[in-house]
Motif scaffolding. Structure first.
Motif, PDB file in Angstrom:
ATOM      1  N   ASP A   1      20.132  32.873   3.415  1.00 56.48           N
ATOM      2  CA  ASP A   1      18.785  33.089   2.840  1.00 56.48           C
ATOM      3  C   ASP A   1      17.736  32.948   4.000  1.00 56.48           C
ATOM      4  OD1 ASP A   1      19.609  32.973   0.161  1.00 56.48           O
ATOM      5  OD2 ASP A   1      19.632  31.199   0.161  1.00 56.48           O
ATOM      6  N   VAL A   2      17.810  31.835   4.847  1.00 58.98           N
ATOM      7  CA  VAL A   2      16.959  31.635   5.919  1.00 58.98           C
ATOM      8  C   VAL A   2      17.727  31.198   7.275  1.00 58.98           C
ATOM      9  CG1 VAL A   2      14.768  30.696   6.797  1.00 58.98           C
ATOM     10  CG2 VAL A   2      15.096  30.872   4.551  1.00 58.98           C
ATOM     11  N   ILE A   3      17.476  31.939   8.352  1.00 55.97           N
ATOM     12  CA  ILE A   3      18.176  31.444   9.594  1.00 55.97           C
ATOM     13  C   ILE A   3      16.780  30.841  10.554  1.00 55.97           C
ATOM     14  CG2 ILE A   3      19.244  31.773  11.865  1.00 55.97           C
ATOM     15  CD1 ILE A   3      21.318  33.234  10.322  1.00 55.97           C
ATOM     16  N   VAL A   4      16.897  29.745  11.026  1.00 52.62           N
ATOM     17  CA  VAL A   4      15.942  28.995  11.912  1.00 52.62           C
ATOM     18  C   VAL A   4      16.613  29.168  13.467  1.00 52.62           C
ATOM     19  CG1 VAL A   4      14.724  26.947  12.659  1.00 52.62           C
ATOM     20  CG2 VAL A   4      15.091  27.351  10.223  1.00 52.62           C
ATOM     21  N   VAL A   5      16.079  29.897  14.483  1.00 55.06           N
ATOM     22  CA  VAL A   5      16.454  30.086  15.675  1.00 55.06           C
ATOM     23  C   VAL A   5      15.758  29.021  16.703  1.00 55.06           C
ATOM     24  CG1 VAL A   5      16.741  31.420  17.693  1.00 55.06           C
ATOM     25  CG2 VAL A   5      16.890  32.346  15.322  1.00 55.06           C
TER      26      VAL A   5
ATOM     27  N   GLN B   1      12.355  20.818   5.823  1.00 58.08           N
ATOM     28  CA  GLN B   1      11.309  21.154   4.597  1.00 58.08           C
ATOM     29  C   GLN B   1      11.957  22.204   3.705  1.00 58.08           C
ATOM     30  OE1 GLN B   1       9.483  18.895   3.887  1.00 58.08           O
ATOM     31  NE2 GLN B   1       7.856  18.366   5.596  1.00 58.08           N
ATOM     32  N   LEU B   2      12.283  23.185   4.310  1.00 62.91           N
ATOM     33  CA  LEU B   2      12.923  24.373   3.676  1.00 62.91           C
ATOM     34  C   LEU B   2      14.104  23.779   2.442  1.00 62.91           C
ATOM     35  CD1 LEU B   2      13.447  27.064   6.321  1.00 62.91           C
ATOM     36  CD2 LEU B   2      11.958  27.213   4.016  1.00 62.91           C
ATOM     37  N   LEU B   3      15.074  22.935   2.818  1.00 63.47           N
ATOM     38  CA  LEU B   3      15.785  22.480   2.148  1.00 63.47           C
ATOM     39  C   LEU B   3      15.342  21.441   1.219  1.00 63.47           C
ATOM     40  CD1 LEU B   3      18.836  22.475   4.546  1.00 63.47           C
ATOM     41  CD2 LEU B   3      18.750  23.697   2.730  1.00 63.47           C
ATOM     42  N   ARG B   4      14.295  20.703   1.461  1.00 66.20           N
ATOM     43  CA  ARG B   4      13.798  19.651   0.466  1.00 66.20           C
ATOM     44  C   ARG B   4      13.211  20.429  -0.820  1.00 66.20           C
ATOM     45  NH1 ARG B   4      10.483  15.307   4.223  1.00 66.20           N
ATOM     46  NH2 ARG B   4      12.254  14.406   5.384  1.00 66.20           N
ATOM     47  N   GLU B   5      12.559  21.688  -0.422  1.00 72.05           N
ATOM     48  CA  GLU B   5      11.959  22.631  -1.488  1.00 72.05           C
ATOM     49  C   GLU B   5      13.086  22.707  -2.623  1.00 72.05           C
ATOM     50  OE1 GLU B   5      10.275  25.990   0.128  1.00 72.05           O
ATOM     51  OE2 GLU B   5       8.425  24.814   0.337  1.00 72.05           O
ATOM     52  N   ARG B   6      14.173  23.371  -2.092  1.00 66.08           N
ATOM     53  CA  ARG B   6      15.252  24.014  -2.902  1.00 66.08           C
ATOM     54  C   ARG B   6      16.496  24.123  -2.020  1.00 66.08           C
ATOM     55  NH1 ARG B   6      11.288  27.690  -3.019  1.00 66.08           N
ATOM     56  NH2 ARG B   6      11.023  27.682  -5.384  1.00 66.08           N
ATOM     57  N   PRO B   7      17.849  23.976  -2.715  1.00 71.35           N
ATOM     58  CA  PRO B   7      19.037  24.279  -2.095  1.00 71.35           C
ATOM     59  C   PRO B   7      18.884  25.736  -1.471  1.00 71.35           C
ATOM     60  CG  PRO B   7      19.370  23.469  -4.261  1.00 71.35           C
ATOM     61  CD  PRO B   7      17.977  23.634  -4.175  1.00 71.35           C
TER      62      PRO B   7
ATOM     63  N   GLU C   1      19.969  15.187   8.175  1.00 71.01           N
ATOM     64  CA  GLU C   1      19.451  15.477   6.889  1.00 71.01           C
ATOM     65  C   GLU C   1      19.823  17.050   6.483  1.00 71.01           C
ATOM     66  OE1 GLU C   1      15.435  14.065   5.733  1.00 71.01           O
ATOM     67  OE2 GLU C   1      15.417  15.797   3.981  1.00 71.01           O
ATOM     68  N   ILE C   2      19.548  18.030   7.394  1.00 67.88           N
ATOM     69  CA  ILE C   2      19.944  19.319   7.215  1.00 67.88           C
ATOM     70  C   ILE C   2      21.373  19.588   6.597  1.00 67.88           C
ATOM     71  CG2 ILE C   2      20.343  21.563   8.161  1.00 67.88           C
ATOM     72  CD1 ILE C   2      17.913  20.738  10.204  1.00 67.88           C
ATOM     73  N   VAL C   3      22.270  18.803   7.391  1.00 67.42           N
ATOM     74  CA  VAL C   3      23.717  18.959   6.828  1.00 67.42           C
ATOM     75  C   VAL C   3      23.838  18.184   5.682  1.00 67.42           C
ATOM     76  CG1 VAL C   3      25.983  18.260   7.510  1.00 67.42           C
ATOM     77  CG2 VAL C   3      24.458  19.100   9.264  1.00 67.42           C
ATOM     78  N   GLU C   4      23.335  17.001   5.372  1.00 69.24           N
ATOM     79  CA  GLU C   4      23.413  16.361   4.127  1.00 69.24           C
ATOM     80  C   GLU C   4      23.049  17.108   3.012  1.00 69.24           C
ATOM     81  OE1 GLU C   4      22.200  12.143   6.578  1.00 69.24           O
ATOM     82  OE2 GLU C   4      20.902  12.820   4.681  1.00 69.24           O
ATOM     83  N   ARG C   5      22.032  18.105   3.091  1.00 67.56           N
ATOM     84  CA  ARG C   5      21.502  18.873   2.104  1.00 67.56           C
ATOM     85  C   ARG C   5      22.240  20.225   2.099  1.00 67.56           C
ATOM     86  NH1 ARG C   5      16.572  17.332  -0.157  1.00 67.56           N
ATOM     87  NH2 ARG C   5      15.684  15.312   0.638  1.00 67.56           N
ATOM     88  N   GLY C   6      23.327  20.333   2.750  1.00 65.39           N
ATOM     89  CA  GLY C   6      24.040  21.566   2.603  1.00 65.39           C
ATOM     90  C   GLY C   6      23.706  22.580   3.676  1.00 65.39           C
TER      91      GLY C   6
ATOM     92  N   PRO D   1       6.495  28.346  -6.668  1.00 65.36           N
ATOM     93  CA  PRO D   1       6.097  27.236  -5.663  1.00 65.36           C
ATOM     94  C   PRO D   1       7.068  26.295  -5.673  1.00 65.36           C
ATOM     95  CG  PRO D   1       4.306  27.830  -7.319  1.00 65.36           C
ATOM     96  CD  PRO D   1       5.805  28.800  -7.714  1.00 65.36           C
ATOM     97  N   ALA D   2       7.140  25.437  -4.613  1.00 66.77           N
ATOM     98  CA  ALA D   2       7.991  24.125  -4.032  1.00 66.77           C
ATOM     99  C   ALA D   2       8.067  23.115  -5.209  1.00 66.77           C
ATOM    100  CB  ALA D   2       7.806  23.797  -2.864  1.00 66.77           C
ATOM    101  N   ARG D   3       9.097  22.022  -5.034  1.00 68.78           N
ATOM    102  CA  ARG D   3       8.949  21.028  -5.645  1.00 68.78           C
ATOM    103  C   ARG D   3       7.945  20.230  -5.080  1.00 68.78           C
ATOM    104  NH1 ARG D   3      14.907  21.078  -5.732  1.00 68.78           N
ATOM    105  NH2 ARG D   3      14.909  19.715  -3.866  1.00 68.78           N
TER     106      ARG D   3
END
Ligand SMILES: Cc1cc2nc3c(=O)[nH]c(=O)nc-3n(C[C@H](O)[C@H](O)[C@H](O)COP(=O)(O)OP(=O)(O)OC[C@H]3O[C@@H](n4cnc5c(N)ncnc54)[C@H](O)[C@@H]3O)c2cc1C
Length: 415
Positions: A11-15, A27-33, A165-170, A408-410
């Motif tokens: 969905d999204v790649i961060v370089v 923050q992208l992963l805290r919003e939604r998987p 945290e990124i890895v923990e959130r998938g 909108p995000a959580r």
């Protein structure tokens, strides 16, 4: 850093796996998987600016009220303290003083304080004469502002915790994966690293010292050029560290975006002074002798740089001369703490700032983004971007949501 099989489409790649790119992914992963990956060129995250800085959690004192720096520093600072508490990362809210060496500088303190208060800082006090020594017993100067919200942390430790945290959130963090090419299609993007090819709906680049070049890989005009400024530190020897209780800053020179040589008691108890700001001849120019001919050509061939040089060559030369001369460094330190002797400090580490410069020679002061179809590029993320990283990340996550037309995000994601 990622041992799961990777996605076939993202969905999204961060370089860029510095503190800004990693915070954005968090923050992208805290919003939604999401199917999300971070691509980092180096063999570890936070290899450049995010591990070569002063380690100060900035209060948000000097920034123009209403600017992105001011608003994102305020929310980012509080989020940083909360994140460190949650993850057990050592950090200390020590407060700092801004020290006026003479009556002229003292007359500037009211303006700095007013800016800080306009940025929401409460509890700032101004002290004069001997009262300065109640806060920093060895500080010189006729007056000082005391700012309680400032603190210290090791931002490289914070960045590694973001990666966890990124890895923990998938999510996935791919180190040793420099982006070398990108292609834009009607239905997505292809990102090519030196090792693999990735397809994604959206890309965000947070490439620090390479930000303009990485933006150009996507066929976008960055509009600015990154000019590297090395910041050199000296370290007080253990017998002299008692001269500094927490953080002692000079009154900054309003002509420059850098805060001036300051004394910092780091989170591990060592005391550093610096950084200065000297032009670097390489974007990874951590040593004075480092020259990268492509980087050098890019700097001197840039019209903006030549205009900058015409306006600032005297200051630049003075800063360069001071960088080579321990006695000049000594004089700058003695202006803050007269007891510091020439043999109380040794050369320390250095960092290289990614400073975006406009074609007219202006140093871009605020955070600066360029947005395109399916992409956002961070072109200028100078100090206090480490402090503000979670707030910058939340802001970028909001822009991704807006550009992708998502709901909108959580609410929890905005902190
Ligand atoms: C000397 C100095 C002192 C500072 N002091 C403070 C301070 O006290 N407090 C504060 O808040 N801020 C401070 N800052 C600012 C802060 O460190 C930076 O704003 C922040 O680290 C920027 O993070 P970043 O992720 O944008 O950049 P970086 O940390 O530089 O990360 C960019 C990443 O992108 C990667 N990259 C580049 N090209 C590619 C590519 N092609 N493919 C994949 N990856 C790529 C790089 O390897 C790098 O890891 C200081 C900075 C310096 C230099």
């Amino acid at each position: 850093m990622t041992d799961r099989p990777r996605s076939s489409r993202y969905d999204v790649i961060v370089v860029g796996g510095g503190i800004v790119g990693l915070a954005t992914a968090v923050q992208l992963l805290r919003e939604r998987p999401r199917r999300l990956a971070v691509l980092e060129a180096e063999a570890r995250v936070a290899a450049h600016q995010s591990s070569h800085n002063s380690g100060v959690i900035h209060a948000g004192l000097y920034y123009a009220p209403g600017s992105l720096k001011a608003t994102l520093c305020a929310t980012g600072r509080d989020a940083m303290y909360a994140f460190c508490a949650e993850r057990g990362i050592p950090c200390r809210r020590t407060g700092k003083i801004v020290l006026a060496a003479d009556e002229h500088q003292a007359s500037l303190l009211a303006g700095i304080r007013a800016k800080g208060e306009a940025n929401g800082l409460r509890g700032i006090i101004e002290v004069r004469g001997e009262a300065v020594r109640d806060h920093e017993p060895f500080a010189a100067g006729v007056a000082a502002l005391v700012i309680p919200q400032t603190g210290v942390v090791d931002f490289a430790t914070v960045a590694r915790a973001y990666a966890d945290e990124i890895v923990e959130r998938g999510g996935e963090v791919h180190v040793g994966s420099p982006l070398v090419d990108a292609a834009v299609h009607p239905d997505g993007l292809t990102l090519i690293t030196s090792r693999e090819t990735f397809t994604t709906d959206f890309a965000i680049t947070c490439a620090g010292l390479q930000a303009d070049r990485v933006t150009a890989i996507f066929g976008m005009d960055p509009g600015v050029r990154i000019v590297p400024f090395r910041g050199e530190y000296v370290e007080l020897l253990p017998h002299a560290t008692h001269y500094v209780r927490a953080l002692i800053y000079p009154v900054p020179d309003p002509r420059f975006p850098f805060l001036g040589t300051h004394l910092t008691r780091l989170v591990d108890g060592r005391v550093e002074a610096g950084p200065n700001a000297v032009l670097a001849w390489s974007r990874a120019g951590y040593a004075r002798s480092d020259i990268d001919w492509r980087d050098l050509r890019d700097i001197v061939g840039y019209g903006g740089f030549r205009r900058f040089l015409r306006a600032h060559y005297r200051t630049g030369l003075a800063e360069f001369a001071r960088s080579l001369n321990p006695r000049a460094v000594h004089r700058a330190l003695q202006a803050l703490v007269p007891e510091i002797a020439l043999d109380d400090f040794v050369p320390g580490r250095s960092g290289v700032r990614a400073q975006a410069m406009a074609p007219d020679g202006r140093l871009i002061d605020d955070f600066h983004l360029v947005r395109g179809d399916r992409m956002i590029h961070v072109l200028n993320a100078p100090s206090p971007a480490a402090t503000a990283s979670l707030a910058i990340g939340a802001r970028l996550a909001g822009l991704v949501r807006e550009q992708r037309g998502e709901a909108p995000a959580r609410p929890a994601a905005t902190s």
